[in-house]
Design an enzyme around this catalytic site. Structure first.
Site, PDB file in Angstrom:
ATOM      1  N   TYR A 132      41.140 -31.077 -53.212  1.00  6.59           N
ATOM      2  CA  TYR A 132      39.929 -31.070 -54.044  1.00  6.59           C
ATOM      3  C   TYR A 132      38.733 -31.513 -53.210  1.00  6.59           C
ATOM      4  CZ  TYR A 132      36.467 -33.015 -57.317  1.00  6.59           C
ATOM      5  OH  TYR A 132      35.296 -33.330 -57.966  1.00  6.59           O
ATOM      6  N   GLY A 187      31.738 -27.811 -69.390  1.00  6.31           N
ATOM      7  CA  GLY A 187      32.273 -29.073 -68.865  1.00  6.31           C
ATOM      8  C   GLY A 187      31.484 -30.282 -69.334  1.00  6.31           C
ATOM      9  N   TYR A 246      36.400 -26.929 -60.175  1.00  8.72           N
ATOM     10  CA  TYR A 246      37.832 -27.136 -60.387  1.00  8.72           C
ATOM     11  C   TYR A 246      38.023 -28.626 -60.170  1.00  8.72           C
ATOM     12  CZ  TYR A 246      42.882 -26.797 -59.601  1.00  8.72           C
ATOM     13  OH  TYR A 246      44.234 -26.962 -59.669  1.00  8.72           O
ATOM     14  N   THR A 247      38.302 -29.383 -61.243  1.00  9.73           N
ATOM     15  CA  THR A 247      38.297 -30.848 -61.143  1.00  9.73           C
ATOM     16  C   THR A 247      39.692 -31.484 -61.282  1.00  9.73           C
ATOM     17  OG1 THR A 247      37.674 -30.929 -63.479  1.00  9.73           O
ATOM     18  CG2 THR A 247      35.898 -31.178 -61.890  1.00  9.73           C
ATOM     19  N   ASP A 264      31.603 -16.370 -64.475  1.00 14.18           N
ATOM     20  CA  ASP A 264      32.664 -16.854 -63.590  1.00 14.18           C
ATOM     21  C   ASP A 264      32.105 -16.953 -62.166  1.00 14.18           C
ATOM     22  OD1 ASP A 264      34.824 -17.224 -61.916  1.00 14.18           O
ATOM     23  OD2 ASP A 264      36.111 -15.809 -62.973  1.00 14.18           O
ATOM     24  N   THR A 318      30.682 -34.662 -54.895  1.00 10.48           N
ATOM     25  CA  THR A 318      31.521 -35.813 -55.224  1.00 10.48           C
ATOM     26  C   THR A 318      31.585 -36.875 -54.127  1.00 10.48           C
ATOM     27  OG1 THR A 318      33.840 -36.397 -55.670  1.00 10.48           O
ATOM     28  CG2 THR A 318      33.478 -34.448 -54.367  1.00 10.48           C
TER      29      THR A 318
END
Ligand SMILES: NC(=O)c1ccc[n+]([C@@H]2O[C@H](COP(=O)([O-])OP(=O)(O)OC[C@H]3O[C@@H](n4cnc5c(N)ncnc54)[C@H](OP(=O)(O)O)[C@@H]3O)[C@@H](O)[C@H]2O)c1
Length: 315
Positions: free
Chosen positions: A134, A18, A69-70, A44, A109
């Site tokens: 999210y 990423g 997971y973005t 994973d 985040t």
């Protein structure tokens, strides 16, 4: 007498494919620390056995979770994979780190806040209120890390990440600036653009304080949750203006950037109006200043635009 060779210790990076993972692998690590990156195929995070096996194989001194997971909008219609990666992933890592006695640095985040109930920058101790799948999955990941590895984790909350590698707002604006005669960008959401390279540098600095502090160090490893983001705060519109301005000469176009309202650009997941993070705590605790995102944007444009011109010229 020859100096003894420094033992090399591994910092194991999950989610190395990423934006932040990529920068972690090319960051300036203190001598004696070496980042080793695992992409999703090699590590994973949703698979507890794969996580435990990777930690057993690499015997890291510290683990960084840059996986996530973005896909914020897609998560609204597929909560299972979002929770698998963003909640169960960090839980698996925290459990394996606890078993191995290894510290974990995890990234979270600004979306954990509601983005509306406060007009000033968000502090670490402000009440969380995630507004979508999210956001809820990322908050659940934070909680899992705190529960499972209470004394040996750092959670960095960041925002509006951009970098040379991967998908981000800067690259979208560059594509639109080439394709369209006018860009329409939301002006009533404010936040802190944050270079992925700055996040990687902050993590490398925190890891150094945990693993290789200098004598009489002014700062020391302090577990907990910290905000790290770029400065100055701006709107998506302000960010887009800056991108288009700085790229104009090299792409040969400078379409106008029209300011629109969030209501004019509906998305499946609600976006926070105020996403600005207060970064005073990480500066006080770790001596880490907010990233200068404008300078980092210039470096990114030099890297990706000059490179693409070279490729075109040589093609
Ligand atoms: N991007 C932003 O604006 C933003 C804003 C605030 C916070 N953050 C947080 O910052 C962190 C880094 O974000 P980023 O922008 O670097 O994200 P990114 O570019 O989307 O990278 C995430 C990486 O995680 C990998 N991944 C997905 N599922 C995985 C799994 N099951 N196991 C291992 N790896 C897996 C992805 O691999 P694939 O490519 O194979 O899917 C991808 O390489 C995340 O925690 C994110 O929530 C990002």
């Amino acid at each position: 007498m020859a100096e003894a060779a420094l033992p090399i210790r591994t910092v194991l990076v999950f989610g190395a494919g990423g934006q932040v993972g990529f920068e972690l692998l090319r960051a300036a690590w203190t001598p004696g620390l070496r980042p080793v990156g695992l992409t999703r195929a090699a590590g994973d995070v949703t698979d507890p056995a794969a996580v435990a096996a990777a930690i057993a194989a690499h015997r890291p001194a510290l683990v960084v979770n840059a996986s996530a997971y973005t896909a914020v909008d897609k998560a609204e219609s597929e909560p299972e994979p979002a929770f698998a990666v963003n909640r169960h992933g960090p839980a698996n890592l925290a459990r394996a780190c606890a078993d191995a006695g290894v510290p974990l640095i995890h990234i979270s985040t600004d979306y954990v806040f509601d983005g509306a109930s406060k007009a000033t920058p968000w502090r670490e101790d402000d009440p969380v209120a995630p507004q979508g799948v999210y956001a809820a999955s990322k908050l659940a990941g934070e909680e899992a890390v705190r529960d499972l590895l209470p004394a040996d984790h750092v959670i960095l909350r960041t925002a509006w990440v951009f970098g040379a590698h991967g998908h981000n707002f800067v690259k979208t604006m560059l594509r639109l600036a080439r394709e369209r005669d006018e860009l329409r960008v939301v002006a009533d959401q404010r936040g802190c653009p944050t270079p992925a390279a700055g996040i990687a540098d902050a993590i490398a600095a925190i890891a150094r304080l945990r693993l290789a502090p200098a004598p009489a160090e002014a700062h020391r490893w302090t577990p907990g949750t910290f905000h790290y983001a770029g400065a100055p705060a701006t709107s998506w519109h302000g960010f887009a203006e800056r991108i288009v301005d700085r790229a104009a000469e090299r792409i040969g176009r400078r379409p106008p950037v029209r300011a629109i309202a969030t209501a004019d650009f509906p998305t499946p997941a609600k976006r926070p109006a105020n996403s600005v993070l207060d970064t005073a705590l990480i500066t006080r605790t770790y001596g880490i200043a907010p990233a200068d995102w404008e300078a980092a944007l210039d470096r990114m444009l030099d890297e990706i635009l000059d490179h693409s011109q070279t490729v075109r010229a040589g093609a």
